[in-house]
Scaffold this active site. Structure first.
Site, PDB file in Angstrom:
ATOM      1  N   LYS B  79       0.789  -1.077   0.076  1.00  0.00           N
ATOM      2  CA  LYS B  79       0.106  -0.014   0.126  1.00  0.00           C
ATOM      3  C   LYS B  79       0.988   1.194  -0.057  1.00  0.00           C
ATOM      4  O   LYS B  79       1.979   1.195   0.676  1.00  0.00           O
ATOM      5  CB  LYS B  79      -0.926  -0.111   1.206  1.00  0.00           C
ATOM      6  CG  LYS B  79      -1.994   1.134   1.254  1.00  0.00           C
ATOM      7  CD  LYS B  79      -2.742   1.057   2.452  1.00  0.00           C
ATOM      8  CE  LYS B  79      -4.152   1.899   2.454  1.00  0.00           C
ATOM      9  NZ  LYS B  79      -4.885   1.833   3.739  1.00  0.00           N
ATOM     10  N   SER B 154      -9.634   1.852   2.556  1.00  0.00           N
ATOM     11  CA  SER B 154      -8.962   2.396   1.839  1.00  0.00           C
ATOM     12  C   SER B 154      -7.917   1.682   1.026  1.00  0.00           C
ATOM     13  O   SER B 154      -7.480   2.005   0.229  1.00  0.00           O
ATOM     14  CB  SER B 154      -7.986   3.516   2.494  1.00  0.00           C
ATOM     15  OG  SER B 154      -7.379   2.863   3.618  1.00  0.00           O
ATOM     16  N   SER B 178     -10.125  -0.444   6.811  1.00  0.00           N
ATOM     17  CA  SER B 178      -9.534  -0.388   5.725  1.00  0.00           C
ATOM     18  C   SER B 178      -8.717  -1.475   4.887  1.00  0.00           C
ATOM     19  O   SER B 178      -8.309  -1.476   3.803  1.00  0.00           O
ATOM     20  CB  SER B 178      -8.400   0.777   5.489  1.00  0.00           C
ATOM     21  OG  SER B 178      -9.123   1.758   5.654  1.00  0.00           O
TER      22      SER B 178
END
Lengths: 485, 491
Positions: B79, B154, B178
């Site tokens: 990420k 996210s 997330s």
């Protein structure tokens, strides 16, 4: 005319802790490094970097608290103090707010021989900000551009907040001097106001003499020498008095002191004060201090200045003046103490005389008693011992001292190199004395006729013939004995 | 290449028996990215150069007969809010569009020490604020099951990449769901371990007391093994937990007879879409058939958790994002003529609307005069939530809920309604508030063929029980083996 107004002063003193590394990272705290070299992701406020509390800084903060008779808190909490400024890399300063590490202490100060106890409200730990280097102007507003140096960012500070117990500039100054001496003596701060490792903010208000309520206060910043403490307080007293006398009201504000004009100017009013939006720092756990940890810090506490002073005077027989010199000059005191440790047979007074006197005078131009000094206390003590045993005259010792400092050689060796020490062997001296008398019978007559001062001439001849090594008092008694027989 | 869709553990075995080389699998991975990422848009940047260097190193070691860990040579996506030395870390923000971290996050160091191959940085909602990746300043990642739909967020880039064969594993971060919500939307496994299990050093902070790094995997088995790599105390993170090392793979293949499962009634009511609820009920039946005890319970912490989350998370974020000021790195407005303008314009132009909304919220709740009513009160409620969970876990081994009230929604559906988006996190937020481990595993499909996720929560630091429950389920079901149609075309 007795004064109409009394001033009420409380001080906030920021002291940089003498740790090797910063408060939340492993960067060096060394002063004077090239800009932005003592930095890492943590103190640069890089994304993702996290603070880790420096254990030594905690110990030093607790030591300061113990020295100032504070309640050491078993749990204290770091908070974020939020504001924007280019010298503050994270956009918040990690500081202690609601729960500081020390609460409620006191400091005794002495002004004109009278002792007064000043309350300490709290001591909290926090990180310092960096430094801005403004180009083309003194401040950020008029500069063409400004550069940021973050070497100082994240260095550990304690803020020591006093109660509003001070009533004069002299008291304020005595408070800072005493505080500085304590912090230096216990080794948590180097006491340098000019370099900013000790910073003083002065809260000052006026009230009518005899009044019990406090007036509105102003905070004066940018006071960075002992002289400016006096001057800033004097100038702010006059300013506030003039405002009150002309029927005005004091506006609570922060003011900047300017040493060149000896005046203060407003920095910001109370209504412009920042809302710092403090909240507990989630990246750090609460600082928990166990009884054991606090006890072990207490047990290992360095001796405080007033205790040293008492011990030197009462225990060692030093004068107050000499004690004060040794307390102020930390390196000198360390050397003195090291000498004491290896000189049970010599009076401490004799040692202090030599340390504060001749040794100090010789060392001063060479960086004093700092780390560059290679002289070992054992050899220095040996030199003093040679004097008391009569092997060396005081004069000879003084002549030998520079060489001793330079080479740190055994004084016995130095003495031998110089052709031996003092001649105190009676039969050797008697031989020289008789020779001198036989060569100066006219002078002997003068002495016999009552001109005793002429004996000094004979003495001089003996010293000459012995290359200055004859023990003077012994020589004199031998001369007089020879003449009078 | 069929091998792109196997589990990480299986890939590790094939690399070890040399039926595949690490270079081949890295080649295949980048070819797959070339082929599908223009549609899926999972990646912001690739780490091609270092990936091949690492791959060749692994091949040399394996050729020399060196014993390496079970995940050595496995490609993993990262990420883009986890710092990677020498490669951009953008947080999907204009603010950090060209930011290259000068250091590696602790998890990156651990991945490299264990010879995993980091292949690239994945898309997210800007600074991890969102549930769909629509808040990315660059582009929206698409759900490989239906490219019209969001992958969740996210960590949507990380979840999408694992589903469509662009990576075998990925790392995400979970502040309010997330990891778990995008895992549910994409039909894979996502686990947020207990707060403190994994070092946050190098994770760009959103809400420090809630953030936790965690992995996306295709199987619970893979999850246990990657946790073995990335968990553990870190002297650089004071909030990482000082706990003895755990071998998470010991949770695998265990009998769950007698496992006490509590299911909050509130999470099986009308807040939950029908086909989601049905899939969960079927999953609970599977657990009953395995000998677990399933009970429905009253547990009314969910609404409180959402309300307090949207005070505490923005409050912490408002301070965490203060460092993005245009002074030392990141975006600086060209048009500023003084310091104040430099701040306001750099931040006004550099941050997107959702980030600005949360900074404003957070600044407000911390302001003098409001602090007690909002932040302090929220912290008290947070304590109550923790106590509520402690009470729950005195009676049950795990809690099960739907991971999300709905399946993946369409791009644009919620983006104009922040409140609707916030409520999508209702099931996942409580675990962050209480610091508990939570995992989402695929447990069925909606009528539209979209994956449904089952959330399994455990007590603090009891990842083993959570993994045990998930692994037992995957041994008797095959939802986790289903592939989106775009994978079938490829194989």
């Amino acid at each position: 005319m007795s004064p109409k107004y009394e001033m009420v002063i409380g001080l906030e003193v920021h002291a940089q802790l003498s740790t090797n590394t910063k408060l939340f990272c492993g960067c060096s705290t060394k002063f004077g490094a090239d800009v932005n070299t003592n930095v890492c992701p943590v103190c640069l406020g890089m994304p993702g970097a996290l603070p880790v509390l420096n254990r030594d800084a905690v110990t030093m903060a607790v030591q300061a608290g113990v020295a100032l008779n504070c309640d050491i808190q078993h749990e204290s909490v770091f908070a974020r103090k939020n504001y924007f400024y280019p010298d503050l890399p994270k956009g918040y300063q990690i500081s202690q707010f609601e729960l500081p590490v020390c609460l409620g202490g006191s400091l005794d100060i002495e002004v004109d021989g009278a002792v007064k106890r000043i309350g300490i409200t709290r001591i909290h730990m926090e990180e310092d900000a960096g430094k801005l280097l403004h180009q083309g102007a003194m401040g950020i507003a008029d500069s063409t551009y400004s550069l940021v140096d973050l070497n100082r960012a994240c260095t550990p500070l304690i803020e020591i907040v006093s109660e509003p117990d001070l009533r004069s500039a002299a008291e304020a100054r005595a408070y800072v001097e005493t505080l500085r001496q304590i912090l230096r003596t216990i080794g948590v701060n180097d006491g340098n106001l000019e370099e900013g490792s000790l910073r003083v903010d002065i809260n000052i208000s006026l009230r009518h003499v005899g009044a019990t309520q406090f007036g509105t206060r102003c905070e004066v910043k940018n006071v960075n020498s002992f002289r400016s403490i006096d001057r800033a307080i004097a100038s702010e007293f006059i300013r506030q008095q003039e405002v009150l006398e002309s029927g005005g009201r004091i506006v609570q504000q922060t003011r900047n002191y300017h040493d060149d004009t000896q005046t203060t100017t407003p920095l910001r009013d109370k209504e412009d004060a920042h809302d710092y939006r403090y909240f507990p720092e989630p990246d750090l756990l609460p600082l928990l201090l166990t009884d054991e940890r606090i006890q072990s810090i207490r047990a290992a506490m360095p001796e405080l200045p007033h205790a040293i002073c008492r011990r030197y005077q009462q225990g060692l027989g030093l004068t107050r003046a000499d004690a004060d010199i040794l307390i102020e000059e930390i390196g000198m005191r360390r050397f003195f103490e090291a000498c004491l440790a290896c000189a049970q047979d010599i009076s401490p007074k004799e040692i202090s005389k030599w340390v504060i006197g001749d040794l100090n005078a010789l060392l001063k131009p060479k960086g004093g008693f700092g780390p560059s000094l290679s002289l070992s206390p054992e050899y220095f003590v040996k030199l003093i011992r040679l004097i008391s045993s009569g092997a060396l005259s005081g004069k000879m010792a003084k002549e030998m001292l520079p060489q001793l400092i330079e080479t740190d050689q055994d004084p016995d060796v130095l003495m031998a190199n110089l052709g031996g020490g003092q001649i105190s062997d009676e039969s050797t001296l008697l031989e020289i004395v008789r020779k001198v008398i036989s060569e100066n019978l006219d002078v002997v007559e003068k002495v016999k006729s009552g001109k005793t001062a002429s004996a000094n001439f004979l003495m001089g001849q003996v010293m000459k013939q012995s290359q200055g090594k004859a023990k003077p008092d012994l020589v004199m008694s031998l001369i007089l004995a020879e003449i009078n027989t | 290449m069929k091998d792109l869709f196997i589990s990480a553990i299986e890939l590790g075995k094939r690399l070890k028996n040399r039926s595949l080389t690490c270079r081949q699998i890295v080649d295949a991975t980048y070819q797959r990215i070339d082929a599908v990422d223009h549609q899926v848009k999972a990646f912001i940047s690739l780490m091609t150069e270092s990936a091949y260097i690492q791959a060749d190193a692994v091949d040399r070691l394996l050729d020399a007969g060196q014993e390496l860990g079970p995940l050595a040579g496995v490609p993993i996506a990262i990420k883009d809010n986890i710092c990677t030395k020498g490669y951009r870390t953008t947080c999907s923000s204009k603010m950090l569009e060209n930011f290259v971290a000068p250091y590696d996050a602790t998890v990156m160091t651990k991945l490299h020490q264990n010879h995993l191959i980091s292949i690239g940085k994945t898309n997210l909602d800007e600074f991890a604020m969102g549930s769909s990746t629509e808040n990315s300043a660059f582009f929206t990642t698409r759900n490989p099951w239906d490219l019209e739909r969001v992958p969740g967020g996210s960590s949507g880039g990380s979840s999408a990449a694992v589903v469509c064969g662009e990576a075998f594993l990925s790392l995400g971060s979970d502040t309010g769901g997330s990891i778990r919500q995008p895992a549910a939307f994409c039909g894979i496994v996502g686990i947020k371990p207990s707060y403190g299990r994994i070092s946050r050093y190098g994770l760009v902070a959103f809400a420090s007391s809630l953030d936790q790094i965690g992995p996306f995997t295709r199987t619970v088995e893979d999850a246990a093994h990657i946790l073995n790599v990335i968990c553990g105390p870190d002297p650089m993170d004071s909030t990482s937990a000082e706990l003895p090392p755990v071998d998470f793979s010991t949770a695998l293949g265990k009998d769950i007879k007698g496992l006490r499962i509590g299911v909050p009634k509130e999470m099986m009511g009308d807040k939950i879409a029908d086909d989601v609820r049905q899939a969960i009920e079927q999953a609970l039946d599977v657990y009953r058939s395995l000998g677990a005890i399933v009970e429905f319970v009253d547990f009314d912490m969910f609404d409180y958790a959402v309300s307090t989350y949207y005070i505490i998370a923005p409050a912490e974020a408002s301070a965490n994002l203060a460092r993005f000021d245009g002074v030392r790195y990141g975006y600086r407005s060209e048009s500023a003529t003084n310091l104040r303008e430099m701040y306001t314009r750099s931040r006004g132009e550099g941050f997107g609307p959702e980030v600005q909304r949360r900074i404003l919220l957070g600044t407000y709740v911390l302001s003098s005069g409001y602090y007690d009513a909002y932040y302090l009160r929220a912290q008290k409620v947070r304590t109550l939530i923790k106590n509520g969970f402690a009470d729950f876990f005195s009676r049950y081994d795990v809690m099960m809920t739907p991971t999300s009230p709905s399946v993946a929604f369409k791009v644009g559906d919620h983006s104009s309604d922040p409140m609707a988006m916030y409520l999508a996190d209702i099931a996942t937020i409580p675990a962050n508030m209480a610091g508990l481990p939570g995992m989402s595993i695929p447990c069925g499909f909606s009528r539209d063929g979209l994956p449904v996720g089952l959330q399994i929560l455990g007590k603090a630091y009891d990842e083993l029980t959570v993994l045990k429950a998930g692994d037992a389920y995957q041994r008797v079901t095959n939802f986790h083996l289903k592939q989106p149609s775009m994978n079938q075309v490829a194989s």
